[in-house]
Design an enzyme around this catalytic site. Structure first.
Site, short mmCIF file in Angstrom:
data_model
loop_
_atom_site.label_atom_id
_atom_site.label_comp_id
_atom_site.label_asym_id
_atom_site.label_seq_id
_atom_site.Cartn_x
_atom_site.Cartn_y
_atom_site.Cartn_z
N GLU A 82 30.08 33.27 -9.83
CA GLU A 82 30.88 32.74 -8.72
C GLU A 82 31.79 31.64 -9.29
O GLU A 82 31.36 30.80 -10.07
CB GLU A 82 29.92 32.14 -7.70
CG GLU A 82 30.53 31.26 -6.66
CD GLU A 82 29.48 30.45 -5.91
OE1 GLU A 82 29.87 29.84 -4.90
OE2 GLU A 82 28.31 30.40 -6.34
N ILE A 84 33.48 28.28 -8.75
CA ILE A 84 33.35 27.11 -7.88
C ILE A 84 34.56 26.22 -8.09
O ILE A 84 34.78 25.71 -9.19
CB ILE A 84 32.04 26.35 -8.16
CG1 ILE A 84 30.84 27.27 -7.85
CG2 ILE A 84 31.98 25.06 -7.34
CD1 ILE A 84 29.49 26.67 -8.17
N ASP A 191 19.48 20.69 -20.37
CA ASP A 191 20.59 20.20 -21.20
C ASP A 191 21.52 19.36 -20.32
O ASP A 191 22.72 19.60 -20.23
CB ASP A 191 21.34 21.40 -21.80
CG ASP A 191 22.33 20.99 -22.89
OD1 ASP A 191 22.24 19.84 -23.38
OD2 ASP A 191 23.21 21.81 -23.24
#
Length: 284
Positions: A82, A84, A191
């Site tokens: 997706e 964003i 991370d």
């Protein structure tokens, strides 16, 4: 993956493909379809890295507490997410991020590690625990995190006599350093530096580029200190939502060591001195 393959996979014609920054390593593009839909495409590796990232994003989505990009499709050499749209951070962005990260960490795993190994940056990250490591965080962290990076440093020629000596000393005290901080395995981004969160068009926090596993939440928070990018409000909101155990600040160095060693192995000797300083601090 070429334009024709993408059109077949997405079921409509593409009207645009524009390169964007997508972290340090991947070749990333925003692709636009005729209907106006947008997707985020990552390519550039064929080692299964993108399948691992997709599984990590799906895992982070499970608790439903913080936004991550939806996985549209992935293969050995590509990942479609997706798209964003990025916006300005809302006024209470960091309070929201700290609160939601604490809620994410509340999501417990059955054991330390993950069902598969993955990557941190382009470095392999071992997650599948032995029987002894599955419920013993200090042992898991020593074997699967610190010793993995140390052996890689040896292979890369960075682990000189000084580092070897300091790691031998650390092996004698790491359990004592982590003693008293026992908790259930928390779902971790893995991370979490300043480049791995963003704000969506409404200013809400979004997590990207994970190295997911279940571990001790202090390790996630330690990584946020390596390069900065997180405000005091972030840490305050986290503590208000789920306070850290006593002594967390003293344990920060042992968790930072993993990431500094990884940067040493990825980027070279510029991180050597920092690794040595952390080791010296830990064995005092």
């Amino acid at each position: 993956m070429n334009k024709q393959q993408l059109e077949q996979l997405l079921g409509e014609d593409l009207t645009g493909m524009s390169s964007v920054g997508g972290g340090c390593i991947a070749d990333s593009q925003v692709i636009t379809t005729r209907s106006g839909r947008k997707f985020f495409l990552k390519q550039g590796f064929s080692n299964g890295m993108f399948r691992k990232e997709a599984n990590g994003l799906k895992e982070l989505a499970r608790p439903g507490v913080i936004k991550v990009p939806d996985v549209i499709d992935c293969g050995d050499d590509y990942l479609i997410l997706e798209h964003i749209e990025q916006g300005s951070k809302k006024k209470d962005f960091f309070e929201d991020l700290g609160h939601k990260l604490a809620l994410l960490h509340r999501f417990e795993g059955e054991h330390f590690g993950f069902f598969e190994d993955n990557f941190i940056g382009s470095t392999p990250q071992e997650n599948i625990p032995s029987e002894d490591e599955a419920h013993n965080w200090p042992l898991f962290y020593w074997n699967k995190r610190l010793m993995f990076q140390f052996r890689l440093a040896e292979k890369n020629g960075y682990a000189d006599n000084t580092m070897q000596h300091l790691f031998a000393l650390l092996e004698k005290v790491y359990e004592k350093i982590l003693e008293g901080s026992e908790e259930a395995p928390s779902l971790m981004h893995g991370d979490l530096w300043g480049g791995n969160y963003m704000s969506d068009i409404k200013g809400n926090p979004v997590l990207i580029d994970p190295a997911v596993y279940y571990g001790h939440r202090e390790a996630d928070l330690a990584m946020t200190k390596l390069f900065g990018g997180f405000s005091a409000a972030f840490y305050r909101a986290y503590e208000e939502t789920w306070p850290l155990q006593e002594g967390a600040s003293e344990r920060e160095s042992i968790y930072l060591l993993y990431h500094v060693m990884n940067h040493l192995n990825l980027f070279g000797t510029g991180y050597y001195s920092q690794a040595i300083r952390l080791l010296e601090k830990l064995i005092r």
